[in-house]
Design a protein around this motif. Structure first.
Motif, PDB file in Angstrom:
ATOM      1  N   ASP A  40     -57.946  48.931  -0.966  1.00 43.39           N
ATOM      2  CA  ASP A  40     -59.002  49.636  -0.255  1.00 43.39           C
ATOM      3  C   ASP A  40     -58.762  49.525   1.241  1.00 43.39           C
ATOM      4  OD1 ASP A  40     -61.257  51.182  -0.044  1.00 43.39           O
ATOM      5  OD2 ASP A  40     -62.624  49.691  -0.854  1.00 43.39           O
ATOM      6  N   ALA A  41     -59.356  50.434   1.987  1.00 45.30           N
ATOM      7  CA  ALA A  41     -59.364  50.384   3.442  1.00 45.30           C
ATOM      8  C   ALA A  41     -60.824  50.498   3.875  1.00 45.30           C
ATOM      9  CB  ALA A  41     -58.540  51.524   4.024  1.00 45.30           C
ATOM     10  N   VAL A  42     -61.196  49.699   4.863  1.00 43.72           N
ATOM     11  CA  VAL A  42     -62.589  49.608   5.288  1.00 43.72           C
ATOM     12  C   VAL A  42     -62.655  49.796   6.796  1.00 43.72           C
ATOM     13  CG1 VAL A  42     -64.626  48.116   5.342  1.00 43.72           C
ATOM     14  CG2 VAL A  42     -63.027  47.956   3.439  1.00 43.72           C
ATOM     15  N   ILE A  43     -63.571  50.666   7.243  1.00 48.10           N
ATOM     16  CA  ILE A  43     -63.753  50.878   8.674  1.00 48.10           C
ATOM     17  C   ILE A  43     -64.384  49.628   9.284  1.00 48.10           C
ATOM     18  CG2 ILE A  43     -66.024  51.956   8.501  1.00 48.10           C
ATOM     19  CD1 ILE A  43     -65.008  53.935  10.653  1.00 48.10           C
ATOM     20  N   LEU A  50     -51.049  53.278  -2.007  1.00 47.15           N
ATOM     21  CA  LEU A  50     -49.896  53.307  -1.112  1.00 47.15           C
ATOM     22  C   LEU A  50     -49.280  51.910  -1.009  1.00 47.15           C
ATOM     23  CD1 LEU A  50     -51.149  55.466   1.924  1.00 47.15           C
ATOM     24  CD2 LEU A  50     -49.576  56.146   0.108  1.00 47.15           C
ATOM     25  N   SER A  51     -47.992  51.856  -0.763  1.00 48.75           N
ATOM     26  CA  SER A  51     -47.320  50.561  -0.593  1.00 48.75           C
ATOM     27  C   SER A  51     -47.477  50.089   0.854  1.00 48.75           C
ATOM     28  CB  SER A  51     -45.837  50.689  -0.929  1.00 48.75           C
ATOM     29  OG  SER A  51     -45.181  51.454   0.069  1.00 48.75           O
ATOM     30  N   MET A  52     -47.188  48.821   1.090  1.00 47.93           N
ATOM     31  CA  MET A  52     -47.242  48.280   2.446  1.00 47.93           C
ATOM     32  C   MET A  52     -46.293  49.051   3.364  1.00 47.93           C
ATOM     33  SD  MET A  52     -47.382  44.179   1.890  1.00 47.93           S
ATOM     34  CE  MET A  52     -48.903  43.333   1.533  1.00 47.93           C
ATOM     35  N   ALA A  53     -45.103  49.373   2.862  1.00 47.90           N
ATOM     36  CA  ALA A  53     -44.124  50.112   3.660  1.00 47.90           C
ATOM     37  C   ALA A  53     -44.649  51.502   4.020  1.00 47.90           C
ATOM     38  CB  ALA A  53     -42.796  50.213   2.910  1.00 47.90           C
ATOM     39  N   GLN A  54     -45.309  52.173   3.081  1.00 50.91           N
ATOM     40  CA  GLN A  54     -45.864  53.496   3.348  1.00 50.91           C
ATOM     41  C   GLN A  54     -46.988  53.432   4.379  1.00 50.91           C
ATOM     42  OE1 GLN A  54     -46.693  54.299  -0.829  1.00 50.91           O
ATOM     43  NE2 GLN A  54     -45.344  56.093  -0.754  1.00 50.91           N
ATOM     44  N   VAL A  55     -47.834  52.405   4.288  1.00 54.53           N
ATOM     45  CA  VAL A  55     -48.928  52.244   5.249  1.00 54.53           C
ATOM     46  C   VAL A  55     -48.355  52.014   6.638  1.00 54.53           C
ATOM     47  CG1 VAL A  55     -50.868  50.772   5.951  1.00 54.53           C
ATOM     48  CG2 VAL A  55     -50.602  51.424   3.552  1.00 54.53           C
ATOM     49  N   PHE A  59     -59.766  49.982  11.421  1.00 56.33           N
ATOM     50  CA  PHE A  59     -60.008  49.681  10.012  1.00 56.33           C
ATOM     51  C   PHE A  59     -59.162  48.485   9.571  1.00 56.33           C
ATOM     52  CE2 PHE A  59     -56.739  52.945  10.314  1.00 56.33           C
ATOM     53  CZ  PHE A  59     -55.705  52.423   9.558  1.00 56.33           C
ATOM     54  N   SER A  60     -59.511  47.968   8.398  1.00 53.69           N
ATOM     55  CA  SER A  60     -58.743  46.900   7.752  1.00 53.69           C
ATOM     56  C   SER A  60     -58.284  47.402   6.395  1.00 53.69           C
ATOM     57  CB  SER A  60     -59.602  45.647   7.560  1.00 53.69           C
ATOM     58  OG  SER A  60     -59.978  45.118   8.810  1.00 53.69           O
ATOM     59  N   VAL A  61     -57.080  46.998   5.998  1.00 56.25           N
ATOM     60  CA  VAL A  61     -56.506  47.417   4.729  1.00 56.25           C
ATOM     61  C   VAL A  61     -56.325  46.188   3.850  1.00 56.25           C
ATOM     62  CG1 VAL A  61     -54.632  48.656   3.601  1.00 56.25           C
ATOM     63  CG2 VAL A  61     -55.237  49.224   5.950  1.00 56.25           C
ATOM     64  N   TYR A  62     -56.741  46.288   2.595  1.00 54.73           N
ATOM     65  CA  TYR A  62     -56.607  45.200   1.638  1.00 54.73           C
ATOM     66  C   TYR A  62     -55.567  45.600   0.593  1.00 54.73           C
ATOM     67  CZ  TYR A  62     -60.800  43.373   3.776  1.00 54.73           C
ATOM     68  OH  TYR A  62     -61.701  42.884   4.679  1.00 54.73           O
ATOM     69  N   PHE A  63     -54.614  44.707   0.364  1.00 57.30           N
ATOM     70  CA  PHE A  63     -53.537  44.946  -0.591  1.00 57.30           C
ATOM     71  C   PHE A  63     -53.620  43.963  -1.742  1.00 57.30           C
ATOM     72  CE2 PHE A  63     -51.913  46.188   3.562  1.00 57.30           C
ATOM     73  CZ  PHE A  63     -51.286  47.395   3.315  1.00 57.30           C
ATOM     74  N   GLU A  64     -53.321  44.425  -2.945  1.00 59.62           N
ATOM     75  CA  GLU A  64     -53.064  43.545  -4.091  1.00 59.62           C
ATOM     76  C   GLU A  64     -51.570  43.629  -4.323  1.00 59.62           C
ATOM     77  OE1 GLU A  64     -53.813  43.391  -8.872  1.00 59.62           O
ATOM     78  OE2 GLU A  64     -55.491  44.012  -7.615  1.00 59.62           O
ATOM     79  N   HIS A  65     -50.901  42.504  -4.225  1.00 61.44           N
ATOM     80  CA  HIS A  65     -49.434  42.460  -4.178  1.00 61.44           C
ATOM     81  C   HIS A  65     -49.015  43.325  -2.986  1.00 61.44           C
ATOM     82  CE1 HIS A  65     -49.053  40.143  -7.856  1.00 61.44           C
ATOM     83  NE2 HIS A  65     -49.923  40.982  -8.439  1.00 61.44           N
TER      84      HIS A  65
END
Length: 112
Positions: free
Chosen positions: A93-96, A45-50, A82-88
């Motif tokens: 991944d998302a981690v609880i 998913l993109s940052m905008a979608q999240v 949770f935390s969300v990790y983005f590449e670009h």
């Protein structure tokens, strides 16, 4: 050759296998995957979608890396659960954040 040696080795292997299966650990990722109450962003998913789906994060951390093609920029957004990790701008991944009473894993994200 001693014929009992292979039998003893086989018995030892079976005993070790039985001991390993007797103590079954539940990994945090398995618990979260099986739990429908933890809705988190999925990979790609993109940052905008999240942000559209989950709202604004409580904290957006600055990207790290990005100095070379082998080290793309990684950004973390913190939400309460949770935390969300983005590449670009895509979800890696998302981690609880929270642990169960008997789990050992990532520590909760500190708030400032």
């Amino acid at each position: 050759m001693n014929r009992t040696l292979p039998a003893v080795a086989a018995t030892c292997i079976l005993a070790l296998a039985a001991a390993a299966t007797a103590r079954a650990d539940v990994l945090l990722i398995e618990r979260v995957s099986a739990s429908p109450e933890h809705s988190m962003p999925r990979r790609g998913l993109s940052m905008a979608q999240v942000e559209a789906q989950f709202g604004a994060p409580s904290r957006k951390l600055a990207p790290v890396g990005g100095d070379r093609p082998q080290h793309p920029p990684i950004t973390r957004w913190n939400y309460p659960a949770f935390s969300v990790y983005f590449e670009h701008d895509k979800v890696l991944d998302a981690v609880i954040n929270d642990l169960g009473a008997i789990e050992d894993g990532p520590r909760p994200v500190p708030t400032r």
